[in-house]
Design a protein around this motif. Structure first.
Motif, short mmCIF file in Angstrom:
data_model
loop_
_atom_site.label_atom_id
_atom_site.label_comp_id
_atom_site.label_asym_id
_atom_site.label_seq_id
_atom_site.Cartn_x
_atom_site.Cartn_y
_atom_site.Cartn_z
N SER A 94 1.09 -1.12 0.03
CA SER A 94 -0.05 -0.05 0.06
C SER A 94 1.15 1.13 -0.75
O SER A 94 0.59 1.99 -1.09
N SER A 98 0.53 4.22 -2.64
CA SER A 98 0.32 4.95 -3.07
C SER A 98 1.03 6.34 -2.97
O SER A 98 0.36 7.01 -3.49
N TRP A 226 -4.64 4.71 -1.19
CA TRP A 226 -5.18 4.33 0.09
C TRP A 226 -6.29 3.25 0.58
O TRP A 226 -5.84 2.22 0.95
N THR A 243 -3.25 -4.97 -1.56
CA THR A 243 -3.57 -3.96 -1.03
C THR A 243 -3.22 -4.58 1.36
O THR A 243 -4.10 -5.25 1.32
#
Length: 294
Positions: A94, A98, A226, A243
Motif C-alpha cells: 500500500s 500510494s 490508500w 494492499t
C-alpha cells in the motif's frame, strides 16, 4: 562615559486596549460551536470504538451485544496480525502503490493544469471539457475494458496494475488548472524578461508558489489510493500482492470473521492517513480557502 538618554514613545491616543478582554471574548463558545460539538463527537465515536475493540478478546467481541468499553487491554489481535498474517507485506504494498500514485499525479496533473491554463493551442477548451466530463463516468463502468487492457499488457496481478490507472486524474487536472488560471502573470513575465525559458518558469517560479495546491492534491490522492478496495480486489489474485484494504477483507469469511485482527488492522491502516492529513493540513486548508475565494 555617560549613558545615552532613553526615550519612550508616547502612548497611543484613545482608550487603552484591553487584550485580555478581547482574548476572553474570542474564546467564548458561540452557538455554532455548541451545535457542532455534539456532531464532532458523533463522528469521532466510531473511531474510538474501533480503537477500543482492537484491544478486546475474541470472546468479548463475539458476545451480543459486544461491550462498548473494553474491560481490559488485550493485544492478541495485534500480535496475531503482525506475526501470523501477511499484513506487513500488504502494508508495504500500500505504501509503494500510494506514494507512486501521489508522485505521478503531482507531476502529471500540475503539468497538464499549467498547459490548459497558460498555453494557447487548438482545441484547448474542448479537450479540457472532455477531461472534466470523465469525472461523471463511474470507474465501475470502465473496469472491464481496463481489466482487458492490463491483461493484454501482462500487468494483472502486479502492483503496476494498481498504479497505472491512477497515474493522472481528471480531478487533479481540474484542480491544478483552476489554480494556475488565477496565478499572477506578472511573475511569469518578469521571469521571461530575465531570460528564463518556459520550463524554467514552470519549475522555478510557478511550482514553488503552487505548493498549497500541490499539497491538497497530494493529500486527496493519497487518501483515495490508500483506501481503494474495489480495483485491488479485481486486479490482484495472489495474497502477497494485496494492499492492506484487500488483505483485511480476507479476514471476513462467509460464516465467521476474525474481529480482533480486523480491528487491529483497521487501526494500523488509519495511522498513515492521519499522519498525511496532519502534515498537509495547513496547506490543504490554504488551497481550499483559495479555491473558495477564486
Amino acid at each position: 562615559m555617560t549613558a545615552a538618554p532613553v526615550t519612550t514613545a508616547p502612548p497611543p491616543a484613545g482608550p487603552a486596549p484591553a487584550p485580555a478582554a478581547r482574548r476572553a471574548g474570542r474564546r467564548r463558545p458561540s452557538a455554532r460551536h455548541l451545535a457542532l460539538a455534539p456532531l464532532s463527537l458523533l463522528m469521532v465515536l466510531p473511531f474510538l470504538y474501533m480503537l477500543g475493540a482492537s484491544v478486546m478478546t475474541r470472546a468479548q467481541l463475539n458476545r451480543f451485544p459486544p461491550p462498548l468499553v473494553p474491560p481490559g487491554v488485550d493485544l492478541t489481535g495485534y500480535r496475531e496480525l503482525l506475526a501470523d498474517s501477511e499484513f506487513p507485506r500488504w502494508f508495504l504494498n500500500s505504501v509503494v502503490v500510494s506514494l507512486a500514485i501521489v508522485a505521478s499525479q503531482v507531476v502529471l496533473c500540475s503539468m497538464a493544469g499549467y498547459a490548459f491554463a497558460r498555453l494557447r493551442f487548438a482545441g484547448r477548451r474542448v479537450t479540457l471539457a472532455l477531461v472534466i466530463a470523465t469525472t461523471l463516468i463511474p470507474f465501475q463502468l470502465t473496469v472491464i475494458p481496463t481489466f482487458l487492457i492490463f491483461n493484454e499488457l501482462h500487468l494483472i496481478n502486479t502492483l503496476g496494475a494498481l498504479i497505472a490507472p491512477q497515474l493522472a486524474s481528471a480531478l487533479g487536472v481540474y484542480l491544478m488548472t483552476s489554480f494556475f488560471q488565477n496565478f499572477p502573470r506578472e511573475l511569469e513575465e518578469a521571469a521571461r524578461i530575465d531570460g528564463c525559458s518556459r520550463w524554467g518558469v514552470f519549475f522555478r517560479v510557478v511550482l514553488p508558489v503552487a505548493r498549497p495546491a500541490l499539497a491538497a492534491l497530494a493529500v486527496i490522492t493519497f487518501i483515495y489510493a490508500w483506501n481503494d478496495l474495489f480495483w485491488p480486489m479485481v486486479a490482484i489474485s495472489s495474497k502477497e500482492n494485496y494492499t492492506v484494504q484487500a488483505g483485511l477483507a480476507t479476514f471476513q469469511g462467509q460464516h465467521r470473521a476474525d474481529w480482533p485482527q480486523i480491528m487491529a488492522g483497521t487501526v494500523l491502516t488509519t495511522v498513515p492517513v492521519l499522519i498525511v492529513f496532519l502534515v498537509g493540513q495547513r496547506r490543504f486548508v490554504q488551497a481550499l480557502a483559495g479555491a473558495v475565494k477564486g
